[in-house]
Design a protein around this motif. Sequence first.
Motif, short mmCIF file in Angstrom:
data_model
loop_
_atom_site.label_atom_id
_atom_site.label_comp_id
_atom_site.label_asym_id
_atom_site.label_seq_id
_atom_site.Cartn_x
_atom_site.Cartn_y
_atom_site.Cartn_z
N PRO A 32 42.31 48.59 63.10
CA PRO A 32 42.69 47.67 62.02
C PRO A 32 43.94 48.13 61.26
O PRO A 32 44.71 47.30 60.79
N ASP A 33 44.14 49.44 61.17
CA ASP A 33 45.32 49.97 60.47
C ASP A 33 46.41 50.46 61.44
O ASP A 33 47.26 51.27 61.08
N PHE A 34 46.39 49.92 62.66
CA PHE A 34 47.38 50.26 63.69
C PHE A 34 48.81 50.07 63.16
O PHE A 34 49.08 49.14 62.40
N VAL A 35 49.73 50.96 63.60
CA VAL A 35 51.15 50.86 63.22
C VAL A 35 52.02 50.95 64.47
O VAL A 35 51.93 51.92 65.22
N ASN A 36 52.84 49.91 64.67
CA ASN A 36 53.84 49.93 65.73
C ASN A 36 55.15 50.39 65.10
O ASN A 36 55.81 49.63 64.40
N HIS A 37 55.54 51.61 65.38
CA HIS A 37 56.77 52.17 64.81
C HIS A 37 58.03 51.60 65.45
O HIS A 37 59.13 51.87 64.98
N SER A 38 57.84 50.80 66.52
CA SER A 38 58.97 50.19 67.23
C SER A 38 58.96 48.68 67.13
O SER A 38 59.52 47.98 67.98
N TRP A 121 55.05 53.97 69.73
CA TRP A 121 56.51 54.08 69.72
C TRP A 121 56.96 53.69 71.12
O TRP A 121 56.25 53.94 72.10
N SER A 122 58.14 53.08 71.25
CA SER A 122 58.67 52.77 72.58
C SER A 122 60.18 52.96 72.60
O SER A 122 60.85 52.81 71.58
N VAL A 123 60.67 53.27 73.79
CA VAL A 123 62.09 53.42 74.04
C VAL A 123 62.41 52.59 75.27
O VAL A 123 61.80 52.78 76.33
N LEU A 124 63.35 51.63 75.13
CA LEU A 124 63.76 50.82 76.27
C LEU A 124 65.17 50.33 76.06
O LEU A 124 65.68 50.33 74.94
N ASP A 125 65.80 49.92 77.16
CA ASP A 125 67.18 49.43 77.13
C ASP A 125 67.15 47.90 77.08
O ASP A 125 67.15 47.24 78.12
#
Length: 137
Positions: A32-38, A121-125
């Motif tokens: 419920p308190d999930f955080v998407n840093h991206s 967190w994610s890293v993509l082009d």
Amino acid sequence: MSSDPALNLVNRMIEEIQNEKNLALCDELFAPDFVNHSARPGTSAGRDGMRQLFSNMHDAFPDGRIEICDQISDGHKVWTRKIFSGTHSGMFYGMAPTGKRASYEVIDIITVDGGWITEHWSVLDRLDFMQQLGLIE
């Protein structure tokens, strides 16, 4: 299945939500308190934002699939290098379908705590992806 519950949870999210398009699982897998840093600007960083992200991708790329290339877990964080591929057949953040097939590689870092996905967190082009679709030069 792995003996690592964090790895199993992340793989369930990839297979059942991303590949099988079962958005109902978002409330079961994301805390419920999930955080998407991206999170994209203007998008909720909570689990509703993830549900919207998945929904947008499913609508824009109905044949989209994730392939896991590499994955490692320390029992609390899971690092996944994966490739998304699909045909742009629906609206994609206001951009009309191009009918083009495109793919992108992404590295996700996901924290698991208490049986929930709690952070991402994610890293993509994104530039390369948009160029493949012909949306930008």
